[in-house]
Enzyme design. Structure first.
Site, PDB file in Angstrom:
ATOM      1  N   GLU A 111       0.826  -1.218   0.000  1.00  0.00           N
ATOM      2  CA  GLU A 111       0.000   0.000   0.000  1.00  0.00           C
ATOM      3  C   GLU A 111       0.860   1.268   0.000  1.00  0.00           C
ATOM      4  O   GLU A 111       0.367   2.352  -0.329  1.00  0.00           O
ATOM      5  CB  GLU A 111      -0.911   0.024   1.245  1.00  0.00           C
ATOM      6  N   GLY A 170       8.527  -5.925   0.923  1.00  0.00           N
ATOM      7  CA  GLY A 170       9.396  -5.024   0.178  1.00  0.00           C
ATOM      8  C   GLY A 170       8.850  -3.633   0.387  1.00  0.00           C
ATOM      9  O   GLY A 170       7.779  -3.308  -0.114  1.00  0.00           O
ATOM     10  N   HIS A 171       9.526  -2.834   1.199  1.00  0.00           N
ATOM     11  CA  HIS A 171       9.037  -1.498   1.545  1.00  0.00           C
ATOM     12  C   HIS A 171       9.901  -0.451   0.849  1.00  0.00           C
ATOM     13  O   HIS A 171      11.102  -0.381   1.080  1.00  0.00           O
ATOM     14  CB  HIS A 171       9.053  -1.308   3.069  1.00  0.00           C
ATOM     15  N   THR A 197       6.085 -15.672  -1.890  1.00  0.00           N
ATOM     16  CA  THR A 197       7.306 -15.019  -2.356  1.00  0.00           C
ATOM     17  C   THR A 197       8.495 -15.994  -2.296  1.00  0.00           C
ATOM     18  O   THR A 197       9.596 -15.643  -2.691  1.00  0.00           O
ATOM     19  CB  THR A 197       7.643 -13.791  -1.478  1.00  0.00           C
ATOM     20  N   GLN A 234       3.081  -6.687   4.943  1.00  0.00           N
ATOM     21  CA  GLN A 234       1.941  -7.276   4.234  1.00  0.00           C
ATOM     22  C   GLN A 234       0.693  -6.407   4.449  1.00  0.00           C
ATOM     23  O   GLN A 234       0.824  -5.206   4.614  1.00  0.00           O
ATOM     24  CB  GLN A 234       1.688  -8.728   4.661  1.00  0.00           C
ATOM     25  N   THR A 277       9.538  -9.409  -5.602  1.00  0.00           N
ATOM     26  CA  THR A 277       9.628 -10.471  -6.605  1.00  0.00           C
ATOM     27  C   THR A 277       9.558  -9.950  -8.038  1.00  0.00           C
ATOM     28  O   THR A 277       9.811 -10.707  -8.971  1.00  0.00           O
ATOM     29  CB  THR A 277       8.478 -11.483  -6.413  1.00  0.00           C
ATOM     30  N   GLY A 278       9.154  -8.685  -8.216  1.00  0.00           N
ATOM     31  CA  GLY A 278       9.023  -8.129  -9.559  1.00  0.00           C
ATOM     32  C   GLY A 278       7.781  -8.619 -10.297  1.00  0.00           C
ATOM     33  O   GLY A 278       7.555  -8.258 -11.457  1.00  0.00           O
ATOM     34  N   ARG A 313       1.450  -6.899 -10.332  1.00  0.00           N
ATOM     35  CA  ARG A 313       0.377  -6.936  -9.334  1.00  0.00           C
ATOM     36  C   ARG A 313      -0.970  -6.892 -10.045  1.00  0.00           C
ATOM     37  O   ARG A 313      -1.125  -6.191 -11.050  1.00  0.00           O
ATOM     38  CB  ARG A 313       0.502  -5.746  -8.388  1.00  0.00           C
TER      39      ARG A 313
HETATM   40  P1  GDP Z   1       4.841  -1.241   0.944  1.00  0.00           P
HETATM   41  O1  GDP Z   1       5.176  -2.682   0.839  1.00  0.00           O
HETATM   42  O2  GDP Z   1       3.498  -1.013   1.566  1.00  0.00           O
HETATM   43  O3  GDP Z   1       5.892  -0.417   1.610  1.00  0.00           O
HETATM   44  O4  GDP Z   1       4.705  -0.700  -0.549  1.00  0.00           O
HETATM   45  P2  GDP Z   1       5.713  -1.030  -1.776  1.00  0.00           P
HETATM   46  O5  GDP Z   1       6.966  -0.284  -1.572  1.00  0.00           O
HETATM   47  O6  GDP Z   1       5.817  -2.492  -1.991  1.00  0.00           O
HETATM   48  O7  GDP Z   1       4.877  -0.496  -2.996  1.00  0.00           O
HETATM   49  C1  GDP Z   1       4.445   0.827  -3.078  1.00  0.00           C
HETATM   50  C2  GDP Z   1       5.012   1.432  -4.370  1.00  0.00           C
HETATM   51  O8  GDP Z   1       4.338   2.632  -4.661  1.00  0.00           O
HETATM   52  C3  GDP Z   1       6.473   1.808  -4.256  1.00  0.00           C
HETATM   53  O9  GDP Z   1       7.077   1.658  -5.510  1.00  0.00           O
HETATM   54  C4  GDP Z   1       6.419   3.279  -3.858  1.00  0.00           C
HETATM   55  O10 GDP Z   1       7.572   4.001  -4.245  1.00  0.00           O
HETATM   56  C5  GDP Z   1       5.223   3.733  -4.634  1.00  0.00           C
HETATM   57  N1  GDP Z   1       4.428   4.823  -4.040  1.00  0.00           N
HETATM   58  C6  GDP Z   1       4.148   5.054  -2.729  1.00  0.00           C
HETATM   59  N2  GDP Z   1       3.297   6.089  -2.622  1.00  0.00           N
HETATM   60  C7  GDP Z   1       3.032   6.508  -3.872  1.00  0.00           C
HETATM   61  C8  GDP Z   1       2.202   7.528  -4.420  1.00  0.00           C
HETATM   62  O11 GDP Z   1       1.497   8.251  -3.730  1.00  0.00           O
HETATM   63  N3  GDP Z   1       2.191   7.645  -5.788  1.00  0.00           N
HETATM   64  C9  GDP Z   1       2.931   6.860  -6.595  1.00  0.00           C
HETATM   65  N4  GDP Z   1       2.841   7.038  -7.899  1.00  0.00           N
HETATM   66  N5  GDP Z   1       3.718   5.881  -6.109  1.00  0.00           N
HETATM   67  C10 GDP Z   1       3.763   5.710  -4.768  1.00  0.00           C
HETATM   68  P1  IMO Z   2       4.661  -5.864   1.879  1.00  0.00           P
HETATM   69  O1  IMO Z   2       5.107  -5.727   3.308  1.00  0.00           O
HETATM   70  C1  IMO Z   2       2.273  -7.976  -1.054  1.00  0.00           C
HETATM   71  C2  IMO Z   2       1.807 -12.290  -0.525  1.00  0.00           C
HETATM   72  C3  IMO Z   2       2.453 -13.201  -1.529  1.00  0.00           C
HETATM   73  C4  IMO Z   2       1.509 -14.384  -1.472  1.00  0.00           C
HETATM   74  C5  IMO Z   2       1.147 -14.446   0.006  1.00  0.00           C
HETATM   75  C6  IMO Z   2       1.987 -15.416   0.806  1.00  0.00           C
HETATM   76  O2  IMO Z   2       5.672  -5.422   0.895  1.00  0.00           O
HETATM   77  O3  IMO Z   2       3.333  -5.218   1.691  1.00  0.00           O
HETATM   78  P2  IMO Z   2       4.493 -15.519   1.654  1.00  0.00           P
HETATM   79  O4  IMO Z   2       5.767 -15.200   0.976  1.00  0.00           O
HETATM   80  O5  IMO Z   2       4.208 -14.682   2.853  1.00  0.00           O
HETATM   81  O6  IMO Z   2       4.344 -16.980   1.916  1.00  0.00           O
HETATM   82  O7  IMO Z   2       3.352 -15.183   0.570  1.00  0.00           O
HETATM   83  O8  IMO Z   2       1.323 -13.144   0.504  1.00  0.00           O
HETATM   84  N1  IMO Z   2       2.725 -11.325   0.120  1.00  0.00           N
HETATM   85  C7  IMO Z   2       2.737 -10.012  -0.150  1.00  0.00           C
HETATM   86  N2  IMO Z   2       2.040  -9.294  -1.057  1.00  0.00           N
HETATM   87  N3  IMO Z   2       3.105  -7.348  -0.214  1.00  0.00           N
HETATM   88  C8  IMO Z   2       3.800  -8.051   0.716  1.00  0.00           C
HETATM   89  O9  IMO Z   2       4.546  -7.452   1.657  1.00  0.00           O
HETATM   90  C9  IMO Z   2       3.656  -9.460   0.751  1.00  0.00           C
HETATM   91  N4  IMO Z   2       4.192 -10.444   1.508  1.00  0.00           N
HETATM   92  C10 IMO Z   2       3.598 -11.571   1.119  1.00  0.00           C
HETATM   93  O10 IMO Z   2       2.484 -12.609  -2.800  1.00  0.00           O
HETATM   94  O11 IMO Z   2       0.341 -14.106  -2.189  1.00  0.00           O
HETATM   95 MG    MG Z   3       5.787  -4.072  -0.623  1.00  0.00          MG
END
Ligand code: GDP
Ligand code: IMO
Ligand code: MG
Length: 424
Positions: free
Chosen positions: A14, A40-41, A129, A223, A300-301, A304
């Site tokens: 998110e 992955g944050h 993952t 997550q 994982t690339g 989504r």
């Molecule tokens: P997390 O796992 O909740 O920390 O989120 P992720 O990092 O996996 O995925 C969020 C993605 O959206 C990342 O690539 C961020 O850089 C990007 N992101 C976060 N906020 C915004 C936003 O307001 N706009 C856009 N375009 N990208 C954002």
């Molecule tokens: P962040 O913190 C999105 C998903 C996987 C799979 C399920 C179980 O970046 O938001 P696991 O590896 O835990 O056995 O996978 O949960 N999943 C995520 N999806 N963001 C994540 O973390 C996730 N961590 C696990 O894709 O469907």
């Molecule tokens: Mg993430």
């Protein structure tokens, strides 16, 4: 003092990392309470993008302690790589990063078991993952796990060997599953040596002492609520409690010590991996959101899956977590949409329902949408919420009214600075 909690309300990704980084200057301690390198944050500032997996997202700010709590599972190999990526930024990790002695370790064989289990499930796979998360938490609840505190004991190798032997026994039941354990063990043991040089603590004691001394603490979730082991779309979930209650068990904080709960959601919705997603768009609109939002997993690339915002799902998540304020992320991504849809309720076997049902996994749940005006402009250069387009403010007001929680932050881009404050 109380611990504030920040967590995801949807299926992960998110934008938790970004908001933790934005909020860190208001806190003394940032503490991850569950999950592991499945997370992955992403953080972005000064033109650099950082992706953290295990290390809390407060690590780039000075004078803030970051804690990896007891509820987290650690892969020493991934952890070492994360530390290496921090090297150019001269962060004193020995002082600034503390690790719970009770956090569990992901062994190379946990990753193998994860892969074997997913392969055996075939088309019913979870879409894990493959970081070994499920098997590690299974060993934790099965009372077989290895913890960070174990790496300092004289018989660590013995404990490791005993657990690996057990795993190898299980792997024998997976026909045609080939692996080379030795190849995986070498970097793992190197990672253990790196871990040994960091600071391991009784984090529950540290956190509660800090609270007593008036320190401000933010708990960082991984997550999302719909991936919670109890309340998510089981079995398509992760293996930990991703909800507010997970803070209590994952950090050793009493329920009476929980303060604000900040729920993060995207202005739309995504999911990576298998499992139900009622508002998923398997069409051009879904592809457009994916392309505009760069919706590809930070770990994982993988692409989504994308869909519209789901009010019954959001209300469910707000209820379970006791959310006190919301951050709406990626509002800019919808900037070129004439109309935006929001799911207000579902039809389950022809019957109108407004809650998130148990049988979402097996049933044919039909989402019913309401259409709202899009803002139709670029939001990424905005500095003030008050200057934002009327249609965006209408969307925010509409959601606040439906969700009955204030949206205090509106994010309009990935950078730290692209964050609008909407304090009421
Ligand atoms: P997390 O796992 O909740 O920390 O989120 P992720 O990092 O996996 O995925 C969020 C993605 O959206 C990342 O690539 C961020 O850089 C990007 N992101 C976060 N906020 C915004 C936003 O307001 N706009 C856009 N375009 N990208 C954002
Ligand atoms: P962040 O913190 C999105 C998903 C996987 C799979 C399920 C179980 O970046 O938001 P696991 O590896 O835990 O056995 O996978 O949960 N999943 C995520 N999806 N963001 C994540 O973390 C996730 N961590 C696990 O894709 O469907
Ligand atoms: Mg993430």
């Amino acid at each position: 003092m109380k611990v504030d909690v920040l967590l995801g309300l949807q299926w992960g990704d998110e934008g938790k990392g970004k908001i933790v980084d934005v909020l860190t200057p208001r806190y003394d301690i940032i503490a991850r309470f569950q999950g592991g390198p499945n997370a992955g944050h992403t953080l972005e500032f000064e033109g650099i993008k950082h992706v953290l997996h295990t290390i809390p997202s407060g690590i780039f700010r000075e004078n803030v302690i970051n804690i990896v709590g007891n509820g987290v599972v650690i892969d020493p190999v991934i952890f070492q790589k994360e530390l290496e990526k921090l090297e150019p930024f001269n962060i004193n990790v020995k002082d600034r990063l503390l690790i719970s002695k009770k956090a569990h370790l992901i062994l190379p064989t946990h990753r193998l078991l994860d892969a074997a289990s997913e392969a055996a499930k075939g088309k019913n796979k979870i879409g894990s993952t493959l970081k070994g998360i499920g098997p590690t938490y299974m060993d934790k609840t099965g009372r077989n796990g290895l913890r960070v505190g174990d790496i300092y004991t004289a018989n660590f190798q013995e404990k490791y060997n005993a657990l690996v032997e057990k795993h190898v026994g299980i792997l024998k039941h997976h026909e045609n599953f080939e692996y080379n354990l030795e190849e995986l063990e070498k970097p793992w043991m190197e990672g253990i040596n790196v871990l040994r040089q960091l600071t391991a603590i009784d984090s529950e004691q540290y956190i509660n002492d800090a609270l007593k001394n008036g320190k401000k603490i933010l708990a960082e979730g991984a997550q999302g609520t719909m991936l919670d082991i109890d309340f998510g779309t089981y079995p398509f979930v992760t293996s930990s409690n991703t909800v507010t209650a997970g803070t209590c068990t994952g950090l050793g904080v009493a329920p009476t010590k929980i303060g604000n709960v900040i729920g993060i959601f995207k202005a739309y919705c995504t999911r990576v991996g298998s499992g139900p997603f009622p508002t998923e768009l398997n069409d051009e609109t879904g592809e457009r959101i994916r392309a505009l939002g760069h919706e590809f997993g930070a770990t994982t690339g993988r692409p989504r899956r994308c869909g519209w915002l789901d009010i019954p799902q959001m209300k469910y998540a707000i209820m379970i977590n006791g959310v006190t304020e919301l951050s709406m992320m990626k509002s800019d991504v919808l900037g070129s949409f004439e109309k935006i849809k929001v799911c207000t309720h579902y039809l389950l076997n022809g019957e109108k329902i407004e809650h998130f049902p148990y049988d979402v996994v097996d049933s044919n749940l039909i989402p019913v949408f309401e259409e709202l005006e899009g803002w139709n402009c670029d939001l990424t250069q905005l500095n003030n919420y008050s200057e934002s387009p009327k249609a965006l403010q209408n969307y925010v007001n509409y959601l606040e009214q439906k969700l009955e929680v204030p949206i205090t932050v509106v994010s309009v881009g990935p950078d730290r600075k692209q964050t609008l404050d909407n304090k009421h």
